[in-house]
Design an enzyme around this catalytic site. Structure first.
Site, PDB file in Angstrom:
ATOM      1  N   ASP A 186     -15.133  -1.275   8.768  1.00 32.44           N
ATOM      2  CA  ASP A 186     -15.891  -1.609   7.561  1.00 32.44           C
ATOM      3  C   ASP A 186     -16.966  -2.636   7.894  1.00 32.44           C
ATOM      4  O   ASP A 186     -16.705  -3.627   8.595  1.00 32.44           O
ATOM      5  CB  ASP A 186     -14.963  -2.155   6.482  1.00 32.44           C
ATOM      6  N   ARG A 224     -11.040   3.227  11.270  1.00 34.29           N
ATOM      7  CA  ARG A 224     -12.225   3.068  10.435  1.00 34.29           C
ATOM      8  C   ARG A 224     -12.662   1.614  10.494  1.00 34.29           C
ATOM      9  O   ARG A 224     -11.827   0.698  10.419  1.00 34.29           O
ATOM     10  CB  ARG A 224     -11.906   3.452   8.984  1.00 34.29           C
ATOM     11  N   ASN A 269      -9.460  -0.661  10.289  1.00 36.50           N
ATOM     12  CA  ASN A 269      -8.251  -0.043   9.758  1.00 36.50           C
ATOM     13  C   ASN A 269      -7.736   0.947  10.792  1.00 36.50           C
ATOM     14  O   ASN A 269      -8.456   1.882  11.172  1.00 36.50           O
ATOM     15  CB  ASN A 269      -8.557   0.696   8.458  1.00 36.50           C
ATOM     16  N   GLY A 273      -6.766   5.626   5.106  1.00 31.27           N
ATOM     17  CA  GLY A 273      -6.295   6.524   4.070  1.00 31.27           C
ATOM     18  C   GLY A 273      -6.746   7.956   4.310  1.00 31.27           C
ATOM     19  O   GLY A 273      -7.794   8.216   4.896  1.00 31.27           O
ATOM     20  N   SER A 278      -6.684  -2.267   1.843  1.00 37.33           N
ATOM     21  CA  SER A 278      -6.915  -1.599   0.560  1.00 37.33           C
ATOM     22  C   SER A 278      -7.384  -2.552  -0.531  1.00 37.33           C
ATOM     23  O   SER A 278      -7.112  -2.339  -1.709  1.00 37.33           O
ATOM     24  CB  SER A 278      -5.651  -0.859   0.097  1.00 37.33           C
ATOM     25  N   GLU A 319       0.813  -1.211   0.000  1.00 37.63           N
ATOM     26  CA  GLU A 319       0.000   0.000   0.000  1.00 37.63           C
ATOM     27  C   GLU A 319       0.854   1.272   0.000  1.00 37.63           C
ATOM     28  O   GLU A 319       0.394   2.347   0.385  1.00 37.63           O
ATOM     29  CB  GLU A 319      -0.934  -0.010   1.215  1.00 37.63           C
ATOM     30  N   GLU A 358     -13.672  -5.562   8.987  1.00 35.42           N
ATOM     31  CA  GLU A 358     -12.317  -5.301   9.466  1.00 35.42           C
ATOM     32  C   GLU A 358     -12.221  -3.906  10.065  1.00 35.42           C
ATOM     33  O   GLU A 358     -13.103  -3.063   9.859  1.00 35.42           O
ATOM     34  CB  GLU A 358     -11.300  -5.438   8.337  1.00 35.42           C
ATOM     35  N   TYR A 388      -9.448   4.090  -4.958  1.00 33.48           N
ATOM     36  CA  TYR A 388      -8.385   5.084  -5.065  1.00 33.48           C
ATOM     37  C   TYR A 388      -8.254   5.770  -6.418  1.00 33.48           C
ATOM     38  O   TYR A 388      -7.529   6.761  -6.529  1.00 33.48           O
ATOM     39  CB  TYR A 388      -7.035   4.428  -4.715  1.00 33.48           C
TER      40      TYR A 388
END
Length: 320
Positions: A265, A263, A280, A284, A158, A28, A278, A224
């Site tokens: 998900d 974050r 994070n 990002g 990602s 990443e 998951e 992205y």
């Protein structure tokens, strides 16, 4: 609108010299470089003495020379990245303050299999899964879960190495792709429904975001590169469902020992049931990223968000 407490500090000099840790050598890297550039610009715009540092070896050199007082960690990923607890352990040992989750939270969140084990032990909902080691019968695992399934590396982010498999013919290719990355493989039930994410800032769960890609899936390109992915915030029209998902996300974040910011998900199936995917711990911060979008719903602009994340490095909200 959710009430948000004001930032704790007003003087940028209180942070000292900040190393914005970006890049690294994980899969990443490019996302991290983009995120880091944005964070660096935002902190400098607020008068903070912030300097870019590419990767952990460069950071170690700077710390040896006593050039930095704290670290804004925006490294993504595990191998050479900053999300698996290795960097956090180093900084704890050196007594250097840093943003985000501590050692345990970072390590657990990076490992999707261990995350699921913790959540299931606490009765938190997550898709059924199988842990795949080298030589395991992948077809038997898929049939036990029931096709379709998701196959992915257990310790990447990602959407790296992720495949959706709808029949036996697709299993070999999915395993081959995921096996290019270090660590174990995870196979889980594919949840059909809406894809959501919930940003966490301190003790606050930010408004939900529903992700609607132009294509069929929210993959690396949609995250992205694509300009036609829709982000609906708040993502749920029903106030009760919004409160429920945000509470679940915060509970999942805390269950893994995470702190500071991050974050979560979530998938919401067609029956309205939530399923944790998951966490994070260094999300990002690119033009397409989701935590900044959710923060804006509460009146927190990007520069202020970066300031608030940096505040998680303070002694009573981050590392000593």
């Amino acid at each position: 609108m959710t009430a948000v407490a004001p930032p704790r500090l007003s003087d940028p000099r209180a942070f000292g010299c900040v190393a914005v840790l970006l890049g690294g050598s994980s899969a990443e890297r490019e996302v991290s470089l983009d995120s880091g550039r944005n964070v660096l610009e935002a902190l400098r715009a607020r008068g903070i003495d912030a300097q870019p540092v590419d990767g952990i070896p460069a950071l170690i050199e700077g710390l040896r020379e006593r050039r930095f007082d704290r670290v804004f960690n925006i490294l993504h990923g595990n191998k050479g990245g900053g999300e698996d607890g290795t960097l956090q352990g180093l900084l704890e040992a050196l007594g250097v303050p840093y943003t985000g989750s501590r050692v345990l939270g970072s390590a657990l969140a990076m490992d999707k299999i261990r995350s699921k084990q913790v959540w299931l032990a606490l009765g938190l909902p997550t898709p059924r899964y199988a842990r795949l080691a080298k030589g395991d019968d992948v077809q038997a695992a898929a049939h036990a879960l029931g096709l379709p399934v998701i196959v992915k590396p257990a310790c990447e982010g990602s959407s790296v190495g992720v495949s959706r498999v709808f029949d036996d013919a697709g299993l070999a290719g999915a395993v081959e792709l995921a096996s290019r990355y270090p660590g174990e493989l995870l196979m889980e039930q594919l949840v059909v429904g809406g894809e959501y994410t919930v940003g966490i800032l301190g003790d606050l769960a930010l408004p939900t975001i529903r992700i609607v890609p132009a294509g069929e899936y929210y993959d690396y390109h949609a995250k992205y590169q694509a300009e036609d992915t829709q982000y609906l915030c708040p993502g749920l029209d029903d106030a009760g469902a919004e409160v429920e998902m945000r509470a679940l996300a915060l509970a999942a974040f805390r269950a893994l020992g995470c702190s500071g910011w991050g974050r979560v998900d979530v998938m919401r199936d067609r029956d309205g049931n939530n399923h944790l995917l998951e966490v994070n711990t260094a999300p990002g911060m690119t033009s397409h990223s989701l935590v900044p979008k959710a923060a804006r719903e509460l009146g927190i602009g990007f520069e202020e968000l970066c300031w608030r994340v940096l505040e998680t490095s303070l002694a009573d909200g981050g590392a000593a």
